[in-house]
Design a protein around this motif. Structure first.
Motif, PDB file in Angstrom:
ATOM      1  N   LYS A 157       0.842  -1.198   0.000  1.00  0.00           N
ATOM      2  CA  LYS A 157       0.000   0.000   0.000  1.00  0.00           C
ATOM      3  C   LYS A 157       0.880   1.251   0.000  1.00  0.00           C
ATOM      4  CE  LYS A 157      -3.378   2.222   3.020  1.00  0.00           C
ATOM      5  NZ  LYS A 157      -3.971   2.197   4.359  1.00  0.00           N
ATOM      6  N   ALA A 158       1.997   1.174   0.719  1.00  0.00           N
ATOM      7  CA  ALA A 158       2.873   2.336   0.822  1.00  0.00           C
ATOM      8  C   ALA A 158       3.659   2.592  -0.465  1.00  0.00           C
ATOM      9  CB  ALA A 158       3.831   2.157   1.999  1.00  0.00           C
ATOM     10  N   VAL A 159       3.953   1.540  -1.221  1.00  0.00           N
ATOM     11  CA  VAL A 159       4.770   1.760  -2.420  1.00  0.00           C
ATOM     12  C   VAL A 159       3.930   1.909  -3.682  1.00  0.00           C
ATOM     13  CG1 VAL A 159       6.739   0.542  -1.468  1.00  0.00           C
ATOM     14  CG2 VAL A 159       5.104  -0.689  -2.875  1.00  0.00           C
ATOM     15  N   LEU A 160       2.633   1.782  -3.522  1.00  0.00           N
ATOM     16  CA  LEU A 160       1.736   1.844  -4.681  1.00  0.00           C
ATOM     17  C   LEU A 160       1.774   3.202  -5.343  1.00  0.00           C
ATOM     18  CD1 LEU A 160      -0.532   0.329  -6.183  1.00  0.00           C
ATOM     19  CD2 LEU A 160      -2.092   1.115  -4.439  1.00  0.00           C
ATOM     20  N   TRP A 161       2.134   4.213  -4.586  1.00  0.00           N
ATOM     21  CA  TRP A 161       1.910   5.589  -5.036  1.00  0.00           C
ATOM     22  C   TRP A 161       3.178   6.291  -5.493  1.00  0.00           C
ATOM     23  CZ3 TRP A 161      -2.970   6.223  -5.719  1.00  0.00           C
ATOM     24  CH2 TRP A 161      -3.822   5.392  -4.991  1.00  0.00           C
ATOM     25  N   ASN A 162       4.095   5.559  -6.117  1.00  0.00           N
ATOM     26  CA  ASN A 162       5.356   6.162  -6.527  1.00  0.00           C
ATOM     27  C   ASN A 162       5.948   6.942  -5.369  1.00  0.00           C
ATOM     28  OD1 ASN A 162       5.053   5.235  -9.168  1.00  0.00           O
ATOM     29  ND2 ASN A 162       3.710   6.971  -9.643  1.00  0.00           N
ATOM     30  N   SER A 163       5.856   6.349  -4.192  1.00  0.00           N
ATOM     31  CA  SER A 163       6.352   7.072  -3.038  1.00  0.00           C
ATOM     32  C   SER A 163       7.871   7.134  -3.098  1.00  0.00           C
ATOM     33  CB  SER A 163       5.894   6.378  -1.765  1.00  0.00           C
ATOM     34  OG  SER A 163       5.859   4.994  -1.976  1.00  0.00           O
ATOM     35  N   ARG A 164       8.452   8.086  -2.397  1.00  0.00           N
ATOM     36  CA  ARG A 164       9.902   8.282  -2.444  1.00  0.00           C
ATOM     37  C   ARG A 164      10.539   7.980  -1.097  1.00  0.00           C
ATOM     38  NH1 ARG A 164      11.130  13.679  -5.229  1.00  0.00           N
ATOM     39  NH2 ARG A 164      13.158  12.664  -5.247  1.00  0.00           N
ATOM     40  N   VAL A 165       9.766   8.166  -0.041  1.00  0.00           N
ATOM     41  CA  VAL A 165      10.258   7.797   1.281  1.00  0.00           C
ATOM     42  C   VAL A 165       9.232   6.868   1.924  1.00  0.00           C
ATOM     43  CG1 VAL A 165      10.767   8.613   3.606  1.00  0.00           C
ATOM     44  CG2 VAL A 165      11.559   9.926   1.638  1.00  0.00           C
ATOM     45  N   VAL A 166       9.671   5.723   2.376  1.00  0.00           N
ATOM     46  CA  VAL A 166       8.772   4.805   3.072  1.00  0.00           C
ATOM     47  C   VAL A 166       9.310   4.586   4.483  1.00  0.00           C
ATOM     48  CG1 VAL A 166       7.821   2.479   3.153  1.00  0.00           C
ATOM     49  CG2 VAL A 166       8.018   3.661   0.975  1.00  0.00           C
ATOM     50  N   VAL A 167       8.441   4.825   5.464  1.00  0.00           N
ATOM     51  CA  VAL A 167       8.821   4.646   6.859  1.00  0.00           C
ATOM     52  C   VAL A 167       8.103   3.412   7.385  1.00  0.00           C
ATOM     53  CG1 VAL A 167       8.908   5.714   9.130  1.00  0.00           C
ATOM     54  CG2 VAL A 167       8.959   7.155   7.085  1.00  0.00           C
ATOM     55  N   LEU A 168       8.842   2.484   7.976  1.00  0.00           N
ATOM     56  CA  LEU A 168       8.221   1.268   8.500  1.00  0.00           C
ATOM     57  C   LEU A 168       8.472   1.192   9.994  1.00  0.00           C
ATOM     58  CD1 LEU A 168      10.121   0.112   5.689  1.00  0.00           C
ATOM     59  CD2 LEU A 168       8.006  -1.193   5.803  1.00  0.00           C
ATOM     60  N   ASP A 169       7.391   1.233  10.764  1.00  0.00           N
ATOM     61  CA  ASP A 169       7.504   1.202  12.221  1.00  0.00           C
ATOM     62  C   ASP A 169       7.371  -0.239  12.704  1.00  0.00           C
ATOM     63  OD1 ASP A 169       7.630   1.772  14.874  1.00  0.00           O
ATOM     64  OD2 ASP A 169       6.041   3.283  14.870  1.00  0.00           O
TER      65      ASP A 169
END
Ligand code: ATP
Ligand code: MG
Lengths: 267, 419
Positions: A157-169
């Motif tokens: 879900k987090a990478v679906l949006w051409n995201s550039r920074v992903v934070v995983l808690d």
């Protein structure tokens, strides 16, 4: 060495009423790298993440994204910049299926009607790009998934949006050995795809297995941000539990006078 | 049990669905505690068989079948609105008297004030919207639990109804469109036109969805399941229409009485409208999401407060529609319109139909199925000469069973990790 940080925090303060949880925190996230954020229970890791993602507003400090100073006031602002967070307390709706969860709040529509085929297709492609190759159905309710599968959905879900920074808690906190390995592999792959990844974890093995840099929070202060290859397990543990290790970390006395000696940021 | 896999979007391998695997999945879901409308449908069949065998002459008559639609219409409309409220895990105890107040507004405008029917109707529905905004604001922005807000509103609206009608007064509405809504029937021609149109449109929608997914190489339901569904609905609608277009007047020479009750397409229309909203729009998706996990929804950028207000607005709007149907059926409004058992029957209809009291789970069709169960109990037990006291007790037990099934299913679901 990676060039400039993609996301840079400086001097972040955050209080809940009279309790100050974050003191003058700085953090740099580089593209293509995994930055591990470590610290004891209550050090303020989750709070820092929620400041980045706009769930909490910061009291003081600056956030620079891609060289520009930005203000993040809501989860929407963060996702528009390309910052996505996978929360410690998983933010999935059990009563919705995989595709519905991945597009929650950002559904694809044709006219006023939901465009289910497009969403299903994109969800499938994203999962495949993360090398998730087998699920029973993309229309399975997430309630019926295993912990690792749920975590995978949250990451997808987090990478679906051409995201550039992903934070995983703490993405592996509740997982078994095999599923932990899978998720860590996934985390590494995100960085290898050029994203800036922040990984929060209490497990030193996990941290050293995938991260390029390590940032240690101690009682709401950033004790040190160092390259993973420059430190040992023991040093990181000392940073977490005591705030310093040898010449690394917070000065022994008067921690409030502490300026910015985090080596990773300065060099 | 052998399963074949197939590749879908982007090359993800999934289990290939077949009619057998579909049925297996369904059984699995039921065992996992996801019962849906199944208990209600089974219950309905059993009740119909019991009442039918006890009073085959009266219960199974076309006249009684038509009567069931009129009897169920008001409660079913209110229940449809309640399902939105229940989906968020909230409750609206004031829906019954909200129906009464809106119905009274309409009746007074029609009679004492002399307004036209469209104006009176719009005022009734508008009153519903205003009531919903008020309730939603108090729950969502002020933060009072919905149980308390709507309990207070339940009392207050009962008072409003008494005051605007004047103690004990009964206002009859004039003949016209509104009165015919829940009283008269369509002509035989129109009955068939609508029935066939409904079947054809349903089949087309199903078929087009199938083709759209097939074109994109997405996993499809087996065609057998789709045919079964279309066939089932066609049989239900066409057989019902055939029964309802029989002559059912006692003395047809004086006044012929046949055709589908107007209430049926009204119920069907709202069923289609709200089902579309819930399952095909992002608004509906967000209602389920907030009901499932409000915090996750907030983090996904969904305006949780606005969604919460909106479900109360829809709830009270549908209560107003229910009020119109109640007034239409009685031909009048009095201080007890929407009172006594109305609200509990509506909540009961939603819960018996399969909507969860815990939020996040429910469909509009549950209001129709549950409404039918309640109407059948009321109607069948009346025909069997049970006192209204016994009928209440029986309905209470049925509601308790339905709520118990809901709670047990939830525990079962938690135990099987199927939450
Ligand atoms: N909403 C809040 N209101 C008041 N205090 C809070 C709030 N959220 C967190 N805190 C406090 O802030 C401190 C940091 O909490 P945080 O959740 O950020 O810790 P953490 O580093 O993520 O710990 P863990 O490893 O256990 O997840 C704790 O002392 C906590 O009690
Ligand atoms: Mg935490």
């Amino acid at each position: 060495m990676a060039a400039t940080p993609l996301l840079e925090l400086r001097g972040i303060d955050k209080s809940f009423g009279p309790v100050q949880v974050l003191h003058d925190v700085g953090l740099s996230v580089y593209p293509g790298e995994v930055t591990a954020l470590v610290g004891d229970n209550g050090a303020g890791k989750s709070t820092l993440v929620k400041c980045i993602s706009g769930i909490y507003t910061i009291d003081a400090g600056t956030v620079t994204f891609d060289g520009k100073q930005v203000a993040i006031h809501s989860p929407r602002d963060a996702s528009e910049l390309g910052i996505e967070v996978v929360y410690q307390d998983l933010a999935l709706c059990d009563n919705l299926d995989i595709v519905q969860n991945m597009f929650l709040g950002r559904e694809k529509k044709s006219g006023i009607v939901l465009d289910e085929p497009t969403m299903e297709q994109m969800a499938g492609e994203t999962l495949a790009s993360l090398s998730v190759r087998t699920v029973k159905s993309l229309r399975q309710l997430v309630a019926s998934l295993s912990g690792g599968q749920r975590q995978t959905v949250a990451i997808a879900k987090a990478v679906l949006w051409n995201s550039r920074v992903v934070v995983l808690d703490e993405p592996t906190a509740a997982l078994g050995v095999a599923q932990t390995a899978q998720v860590l592999e996934l985390v590494r792959r995100l960085a290898d795809n050029g994203l800036g990844v922040v990984l929060i974890s209490h497990n030193m093995n996990d941290v050293f297995a995938v991260s390029d840099r390590i940032a240690a929070l101690y009682l709401g202060r950033m004790a040190a941000q160092v390259k993973a290859s420059d430190v040992t397990h023991a040093q990181v543990v000392e940073l977490i539990t005591g705030g310093r290790s040898g010449n690394l970390g917070l000065p022994p006395e008067k921690p409030t006078d502490f300026v910015d000696i985090t080596p990773g940021v300065q060099k | 049990m052998s399963t074949t896999t197939l590749e879908t979007a982007g090359g993800v391998k999934v289990v290939k669905p077949t009619v057998a695997s579909h049925i297996r999945d369904y059984i699995g879901r039921i065992r996992g505690g996801d019962l849906g409308a199944l208990p209600a449908v089974l219950g309905l069949v059993i009740l119909v068989l019991i009442f039918g065998s006890a009073r085959s002459d009266t219960f199974f008559s076309a006249g009684n079948f038509a009567n069931l639609f009129n009897q169920a219409a008001g409660v079913t409309m209110i229940a449809m609105g309640l399902i939105f409220v229940l989906l968020l895990g909230e409750i609206d105890l004031s829906a019954g008297f909200a129906a009464g107040v809106c119905g009274a507004v309409m009746a007074i405008l029609l009679t004492e004030k002399g307004y036209s029917e469209p104006v009176a109707l719009a005022a009734a529905l508008g009153s519903g919207v205003v009531i919903g905004l008020l309730l939603g604001f108090l729950v969502s922005k002020v933060g009072i639990p919905s149980f308390v807000v709507t309990l207070a509103a339940f009392l207050a609206f009962q008072g409003v109804l008494l005051n605007i009608l004047g103690e004990g007064k009964n206002i009859s509405i004039p003949d016209g469109f509104i009165k015919s809504l829940n009283k008269d029937s369509l002509s035989v021609t129109w009955s068939w036109v609508l029935a066939i149109a409904a079947v054809v449109i349903f089949a087309l929608v199903q078929f087009m969805r199938y083709r759209g997914r097939a074109k994109r190489n997405l996993v499809n339901e087996p065609i057998g399941i789709i045919l079964l569904r279309v066939g089932g609905l066609a049989a239900l609608i066409l057989i019902s229409t055939a029964i309802l277009t029989q002559e059912r007047a006692i003395n047809p020479v004086i006044a012929s009485l046949k055709g589908v009750p107007i209430a049926a397409p009204v119920i069907g229309g709202f069923l289609v409208l709200w089902t579309f909203v819930l399952s095909r729009t992002s608004y509906g998706r967000h209602v389920y999401a907030v009901g499932g996990n409000a915090e996750a929804s907030r983090r996904a950028g969904i305006p949780v407060d606005r969604i919460r207000i909106s479900v109360f607005v829809i709830g009270s709007f549908m209560a107003a529609v229910g009020g119109v149907m109640l007034v239409s059926r009685a031909g009048s409004v009095d201080p007890n319109t929407g009172g006594s058992s109305t609200l509990l029957y509506a909540v009961g209809a939603a819960v018996i139909g399969g909507t969860s009291l815990f939020g996040g789970k429910g469909k509009i069709i549950h209001a129709v199925i549950g409404g039918a169960v309640i109407a059948v109990i009321d109607n069948g037990m009346f025909l069997m000469d049970f006192s209204s006291g016994t009928r209440y007790m029986f309905t209470g037990v049925i509601l308790l069973i339905a709520a118990g099934v809901d709670a047990l299913a939830r525990r079962r679901a938690a135990a099987t990790g199927n939450r």
